[in-house]
Design a protein around this motif. Structure first.
Motif, PDB file in Angstrom:
ATOM      1  N   GLY A 198     -48.531 -42.721 -26.560  1.00  0.00           N
ATOM      2  CA  GLY A 198     -48.677 -44.112 -26.126  1.00  0.00           C
ATOM      3  C   GLY A 198     -47.600 -45.009 -26.683  1.00  0.00           C
ATOM      4  O   GLY A 198     -47.903 -46.040 -27.277  1.00  0.00           O
ATOM      5  N   GLY A 199     -46.347 -44.656 -26.544  1.00  0.00           N
ATOM      6  CA  GLY A 199     -45.262 -45.462 -27.058  1.00  0.00           C
ATOM      7  C   GLY A 199     -44.831 -46.525 -26.071  1.00  0.00           C
ATOM      8  O   GLY A 199     -45.533 -46.887 -25.124  1.00  0.00           O
ATOM      9  N   ARG A 200     -43.630 -47.035 -26.313  1.00  0.00           N
ATOM     10  CA  ARG A 200     -43.113 -48.112 -25.482  1.00  0.00           C
ATOM     11  C   ARG A 200     -42.820 -47.643 -24.065  1.00  0.00           C
ATOM     12  O   ARG A 200     -42.955 -48.411 -23.115  1.00  0.00           O
ATOM     13  N   SER A 201     -42.443 -46.404 -23.907  1.00  0.00           N
ATOM     14  CA  SER A 201     -42.173 -45.891 -22.559  1.00  0.00           C
ATOM     15  C   SER A 201     -43.438 -45.898 -21.710  1.00  0.00           C
ATOM     16  O   SER A 201     -43.411 -46.223 -20.525  1.00  0.00           O
ATOM     17  N   ALA A 202     -44.564 -45.547 -22.329  1.00  0.00           N
ATOM     18  CA  ALA A 202     -45.827 -45.577 -21.589  1.00  0.00           C
ATOM     19  C   ALA A 202     -46.194 -46.995 -21.204  1.00  0.00           C
ATOM     20  O   ALA A 202     -46.715 -47.249 -20.108  1.00  0.00           O
ATOM     21  N   ALA A 203     -45.918 -47.953 -22.090  1.00  0.00           N
ATOM     22  CA  ALA A 203     -46.216 -49.348 -21.771  1.00  0.00           C
ATOM     23  C   ALA A 203     -45.358 -49.851 -20.614  1.00  0.00           C
ATOM     24  O   ALA A 203     -45.841 -50.563 -19.729  1.00  0.00           O
ATOM     25  N   LEU A 204     -44.094 -49.458 -20.589  1.00  0.00           N
ATOM     26  CA  LEU A 204     -43.228 -49.873 -19.489  1.00  0.00           C
ATOM     27  C   LEU A 204     -43.649 -49.222 -18.175  1.00  0.00           C
ATOM     28  O   LEU A 204     -43.598 -49.853 -17.110  1.00  0.00           O
ATOM     29  N   ALA A 205     -44.046 -47.955 -18.254  1.00  0.00           N
ATOM     30  CA  ALA A 205     -44.519 -47.296 -17.036  1.00  0.00           C
ATOM     31  C   ALA A 205     -45.790 -47.951 -16.508  1.00  0.00           C
ATOM     32  O   ALA A 205     -45.961 -48.139 -15.297  1.00  0.00           O
ATOM     33  N   THR A 206     -46.674 -48.339 -17.420  1.00  0.00           N
ATOM     34  CA  THR A 206     -47.887 -49.033 -17.000  1.00  0.00           C
ATOM     35  C   THR A 206     -47.563 -50.385 -16.385  1.00  0.00           C
ATOM     36  O   THR A 206     -48.191 -50.806 -15.400  1.00  0.00           O
TER      37      THR A 206
END
Length: 526
Positions: free
Chosen positions: A12-20
């Protein structure tokens, strides 16, 4: 032992937040498009004369959704066979797409702050939400090219990213608590510009509503002449409701002075209607002013910008009570420029082209209304701000600080002589007021024998050294050439007030009725 690290998407890093965030943007675009498609399909189903199948209704919904973002469309099924542009955006249609993008960006930052994953930056969240939204919008542009309302490429490449990015940025600003600039002048200018803009648009809506009520008969006739079926009348009514914000902007532009165009060569201003308007029969256009020179009723529309800039300047003046006049004037001028920029953008969105030739210009001219707003703010708002600031800096008479008391004769503390009984020093006591009828009481052997005769302040008794009665010695204690205190005033307190000072009740030397200054006492030869 090998340490196993998790992938950023897994933990659940920053990449997951951007994808969300990107997914949220795409969902927002789908929701807006779906809501409009349901409305168009419902109107197509209820229509007794459908011109095309469900594919045509979906193409129409796609074109209207893009039009809500400010994208110009091109009508291909015209009577002349030549394509005609359609650039007047029903501004109420833009509310739903803008709100969905705003909410997607806000929820992205709020969810990241409350969860375990690393929150993306504000710029990253705005870019991800806008990117997901624009991916869906690009597919809709391609789909609309094969319908009756294709998109103008230049307009789609300019307005669509600007509207989406602006709405996403507003959502990120809301997620951070709507912060304002730290500089006080900039924050006050933004607040005042917002107040002036809301007042101006509200006044424009009132002007448009009054004019529409004045021409109610013509508006009803135009509404009845468009269609006779109830489904068609419902569609026209929905279009009228979607264009109400446009009429508010038109009314504001009319009150500002530049007015709006009704085709090339035709202008409607408070001074009158100039030229031959090319207005199609539509209920809202029945509120246009009559031909000829404008009267006092048309000139009364100028009260709208006058009230708006007065409130705008008053807001700046109330915030600038501790500022300099220069900072106040610059802040009021900045508020005028901010309000003018917002009015220019809204004027550009409220007007546009309805066709070719004479209908290529329809509605307010953005640069004229923006310049007029700045001019109103500079000529009226700045003086009002300075006046409110000056009025707020005044000190009311009831709140003024008391004037300093008049300096009286210097007080002295008489210290007891060595070897005398009692305390070593005692504070000077006041004397009786003239005309009080109370003789001073003596408490020591230095008091004169016999009664003390009361006299008016102008002829006070003097001691053997030539001093006025009640005067205190200049030194703190008796010297070798000084006389003892006259009359035993050290122990005299006629009012029982220890805070009372001698000569507080006597007039000063420069006031009327003051006794003349006594001559200096003669000094002994030894």
């Amino acid at each position: 032992m090998t340490h196993v690290t998790e992938h950023p998407l897994v933990r659940g890093g920053r990449s997951a937040a951007l994808a969300t965030a990107c997914v949220r943007g795409g969902v927002a675009a789908g929701l807006g498009l779906g809501a409009l498609a349901v409305l168009v399909v419902a109107a197509w189903i209820s229509s007794p004369y459908p011109d095309s199948g469900p594919g045509g209704a979906l193409h129409l919904a796609a074109g209207l959704w893009l039009l809500a973002h400010g994208v110009d469309l091109v009508r291909t099924d015209t009577l002349s066979g030549l394509p005609a542009p359609l650039g007047v955006v029903p501004m109420l249609l833009a509310v739903l797409p803008v709100w969905l993008v705003h909410r997607a960006a806000r929820d992205t930052l709020d969810a990241a702050d409350g969860g375990d994953r690393r929150p993306p930056s504000a710029l990253g969240a705005v870019g991800a939400v806008a990117g997901g939204y624009l991916l869906v919008a690009a597919a809709v542009v391609v789909y609309a090219e094969s319908g009756p309302l294709p998109v103008e490429p230049l307009s789609a490449g300019l307005w669509l990213p600007a509207v989406v990015a602006g709405a996403a940025g507003a959502g990120a600003w809301t997620a951070f608590g709507r912060p304002l600039p730290e500089q006080r002048q900039a924050a006050a200018a933004l607040r005042a510009a917002g107040l002036g803009l809301v007042t101006l648009l509200g006044g424009g809506a009132v002007v448009a509503a009054v004019s529409l009520a004045w021409h109610a008969g013509e508006a009803q006739a135009a509404y009845a002449a468009l269609t006779g079926e109830w489904t068609g009348r419902v569609a026209v009514l929905l279009l009228v409701l979607a264009l109400l914000p446009n009429m508010a902007v038109w009314g504001a532009a009319y009150g500002l002075g530049p007015g709006f165009t009704l085709g090339t060569g035709a202008f409607a201003t408070p001074l009158g209607l100039v030229g031959d308007p090319a207005a199609p029969p539509f209920p809202l256009l029945a509120a246009l002013p009559d031909d000829g020179r404008g009267g006092w009723m048309h000139g009364a529309a100028a009260a709208v910008p006058l009230v708006a800039v007065m409130l705008q300047g008053g807001r700046v003046g109330r915030s600038a009570r501790t500022w300099t006049a220069r900072d106040t004037a610059l802040t009021a001028l900045g508020a005028a420029w901010g309000c003018g920029a917002a009015v220019a953008v809204l004027s550009a969105a409220a007007g546009g082209a309805l066709g070719t030739a004479r209908l290529s210009a329809f509605g307010p001219v953005w640069w004229q209304t923006g310049a007029a707003t700045v001019l109103w703010g500079a000529c009226v708002g700045v003086p009002v701000a300075l006046g409110v600031r000056g009025w707020g800096r005044r000190v009311p008479r009831s709140k003024r600080p008391p004037e300093p008391a008049v300096a009286s004769a210097p007080s002295a503390v008489a210290s007891g002589a060595p070897g005398s009984s009692g305390s070593s020093g005692s504070a000077a006591r006041p004397v009786a007021a003239a005309g009080s009828g109370t003789p001073p009481a003596s408490s020591g052997p230095s008091a004169p024998e016999g009664p003390v005769t009361e006299k008016a302040p102008e002829s006070l008794p003097a001691d053997p050294a030539g001093r006025t009665a009640g005067a205190k010695p200049a030194a703190a204690g008796p010297g070798p050439d000084d006389d003892p205190p006259y009359g035993g005033y050290d122990d005299y307190d006629p009012y029982g007030d220890s805070a009372f000072e001698p000569y507080d009740y006597l007039p000063a030397a420069w006031e009327p009725g003051a006794p003349p200054a006594p001559p200096p006492p003669p000094r002994s030869a030894d």
